[in-house]
Design an enzyme around this catalytic site. Sequence first.
Site, PDB file in Angstrom:
ATOM      1  N   ASP A 199      -2.569 -18.242   4.396  1.00 17.19           N
ATOM      2  CA  ASP A 199      -3.631 -19.025   3.767  1.00 17.19           C
ATOM      3  C   ASP A 199      -4.209 -20.050   4.735  1.00 17.19           C
ATOM      4  O   ASP A 199      -5.433 -20.272   4.776  1.00 17.19           O
ATOM      5  CB  ASP A 199      -3.154 -19.692   2.474  1.00 17.19           C
ATOM      6  N   LYS A 241       3.700 -15.005   5.360  1.00 19.88           N
ATOM      7  CA  LYS A 241       3.905 -15.901   4.218  1.00 19.88           C
ATOM      8  C   LYS A 241       5.412 -16.059   3.987  1.00 19.88           C
ATOM      9  O   LYS A 241       5.910 -15.980   2.875  1.00 19.88           O
ATOM     10  CB  LYS A 241       3.209 -15.324   2.973  1.00 19.88           C
ATOM     11  N   ASP A 295      -5.840  -6.301   5.404  1.00 21.82           N
ATOM     12  CA  ASP A 295      -6.978  -5.775   4.664  1.00 21.82           C
ATOM     13  C   ASP A 295      -7.914  -6.912   4.255  1.00 21.82           C
ATOM     14  O   ASP A 295      -9.137  -6.822   4.402  1.00 21.82           O
ATOM     15  CB  ASP A 295      -6.472  -5.023   3.428  1.00 21.82           C
ATOM     16  N   TYR A 313       0.800  -1.224   0.000  1.00 21.83           N
ATOM     17  CA  TYR A 313       0.000   0.000   0.000  1.00 21.83           C
ATOM     18  C   TYR A 313       0.840   1.283   0.000  1.00 21.83           C
ATOM     19  O   TYR A 313       0.301   2.379   0.150  1.00 21.83           O
ATOM     20  CB  TYR A 313      -0.953  -0.011   1.192  1.00 21.83           C
ATOM     21  N   ASP A 360     -11.722  -8.363   6.407  1.00 23.42           N
ATOM     22  CA  ASP A 360     -13.035  -8.494   5.755  1.00 23.42           C
ATOM     23  C   ASP A 360     -13.601  -9.895   5.959  1.00 23.42           C
ATOM     24  O   ASP A 360     -14.810 -10.070   6.136  1.00 23.42           O
ATOM     25  CB  ASP A 360     -12.921  -8.187   4.263  1.00 23.42           C
TER      26      ASP A 360
END
Length: 334
Positions: free
Chosen positions: A207, A174, A231, A127, A235
């Site tokens: 994941d 990750k 982000d 970002y 959600d």
Amino acid sequence: MSRVYRICLIEGDGIGHEVVPAARHVLEATGLKFEFVEAEAGWETFERRGTSVPEETVEIVKSADATLFGAATSPTKKVEGFFGAIRYLRRRLDLFANVRPAKHHPVKGSTPGTDLVVVRENTEGLYVEQERRYAKGKVAIADRVITYEASYRIVEYALKLARTRRKQLALVHKANVLPLSDGLFLEAAYDAAKHYPDIQVSEVIVDACAMRLVRNPQSFDVLVMENLFGDILSDLTAGLVGGLGIAPSGNIGEQAAIFEPVHGSAPDIAGKGVANPTAAILSAAMMLDYLGEHETARRIEKAVDITLERGPLTPDLGGKAGTLEFAKAVAAAL
């Protein structure tokens, strides 16, 4: 003599013009004293003034005790001179911690027993918006920035938060695919964790974390991660407890804080007076926690749950109530 809190209100775009006044109505019913100062930011501001965040807005936010932000629209294509309002404010004011709780509420689709917080690093990662194209526009590259300092700071914030809860912290990463960038995040995280031996720290690959959140969200307390992962997963966690319409968040720094619903500007229903203000009201409760008004924050949360259980409900929750009608019901439940 009770304190008067100076609160900046930024409605922003779309349904922000409806949910922020609704949250203000609830705040005014708490019995606390507020001085509300309105400011502007967002796409509508850009169209009028050529900037999405005027300098006077930045100064008002800096001078306020806290800020409540509604929603902001961002075009999907690059517009010359435009920058996302909330992203700009996060970086400009160094609001490094994005805090998004997900707690069970009495609504359809909410998973009982869920009570977790996603802590997202707010200033870097993908970002930083450093993108470029090569090969006649056929190849696009985006920089992902991870620094030791920002990683240490966000993990330390999450450790302090975990200390006030169930003392469990999950480091989401990750590093198996991105060993340099996410490896640096983990290095900083464990350095910070050395100073918090009372916190149980664990690792989970992003994941696998997504699957575990869906299957067993009750196993998580506080999760901390870099910007993009936060982000996306926040959600997902909102979906576990009823959707974006009831998901609050805070952007917190050393000198300022902006609280906002997770949902967007929802232009399809903007102006109709039917937007669900729950997320904005719960964001206002988070703001009161930040200001040290913990008892009043709990009162608002309880009043929201009473209203969600008894009604009236907004259309997204299966009811027919308007935005202000719902807010008035919450205020009455206080």
